[in-house]
Design an enzyme around this catalytic site. Sequence first.
Site, PDB file in Angstrom:
ATOM      1  CB  CYS A  93      -0.925   0.019   1.208  1.00 13.50           C
ATOM      2  SG  CYS A  93      -1.920  -1.465   1.400  1.00 13.50           S
ATOM      3  CG  HIS A 114      -5.894   1.263  -1.210  1.00 10.46           C
ATOM      4  ND1 HIS A 114      -4.715   1.860  -1.617  1.00 10.46           N
ATOM      5  CD2 HIS A 114      -5.548   0.390  -0.227  1.00 10.46           C
ATOM      6  CE1 HIS A 114      -3.709   1.384  -0.899  1.00 10.46           C
ATOM      7  NE2 HIS A 114      -4.182   0.492  -0.060  1.00 10.46           N
ATOM      8  CB  CYS A 148      -1.675   0.737   7.647  1.00  6.75           C
ATOM      9  SG  CYS A 148      -3.216   0.372   6.781  1.00  6.75           S
TER      10      CYS A 148
END
Length: 401
Positions: free
Chosen positions: A88, A357, A387
């Site tokens: 991520c 995302h 995160c």
Amino acid sequence: MREVVICSPLRTPVGRLGGSLAPLSARDLGVAVLEALVARSGLDVNAVDSVIAAQGYPSMESPAFGRVAALDAGFPSTTTGYQLDRRCGSGLQAVMNAAMEVQTGVADVIVALGAESMSNAPLYTEQGRRGTPPAGLMLHDALARGRETVGGVNYPSPDGNVGSAELLRSEYGISREAQDRFALQSHQRAVAAQESGAFDAELVPVTVPGRKGDVLVDRDEHPRADSTLEALARLRPILGKKDAASTVTAGNSSGQNDAAAACIVTTPARAASLGLTPSVRLVSWAVAGNDPRLFGVAPVPATSLALSRAGIGLDDLDVIELNEAFAVQVLACLADWGIDAEDPRLNPRGSGISIGHPIGATGIRMLATLANELPALDARLALETMCIGGGQALAAVFERV
């Protein structure tokens, strides 16, 4: 070390899984944003030393993705490139890698690129070269498999990131209603930004070819103007059959998406010589690791390190861009920070739950958004943090130029 500035952060619209951008590969999206970056900034491609690209779900259709995207976008063959994966945090890591090369004098001008087509994430097998087993070849879905294996053999995650999110729910005592309320706020802020035209400066329209002709995609698909608490409350928890107490749903989690984003990383002097306009300068950054089973709160130690290196505290920040992997994960971080979920500094224009995302692109998408938020809010300092599945987090402090 030399000072680093970020110029012309741009992004494509964010498409839904299987949505309007699904016919395009990550390479197609990456090339589109690189071409727009050059056109809008006036960047001389002959001055670019390298393209550092982030991608979470690559294939061998575009090996050393940054290099391939640069060549396809018309950069000269002297432009080098590579790809990286910090899940991520990949997009932001591409920016940080570029910054380190510029700071140390290894390069003068680097383009950081992040691209992801989760709609086209590969199905793969590792068995084919050893002959076909009696039961046939097992095809793994890269999207699901990556979430199961990211903690290695010592930190298994059979329930993927959702299982980690549910553990945070239990550890922090965060209710389903609180999660849904935060998710609704994210959608409301993103939709308001869309309607006001706040995203226009950072968006690059993308042309998608189709059987009935080309379609121009110029708007994020993921924000839902029709979202309500009642609608969110009707969604079933993803792990509901395994745990009656589970609360994480598709509605209070980030999306699986398609997008690309890019920016120019250089020094103030080189930017001036090339006629580029810096948006923000990099103040500090940090990476931190924690127990993969509680990865959602890793932004807390990463942020602490980044703020300490900048000599500031949370109260000094004007904008806090914390990627919304899950509402429960954001709320857990806010609990540790002592920040209210409705704090206007927090994701003023929404984030992962509402905008989406697209793993490799998210970090630069967030940077493009905050770079435009700062002048709009007459603000100076912004934090970007997220995160990372597997127990990591990145955090960076940027200052408006």
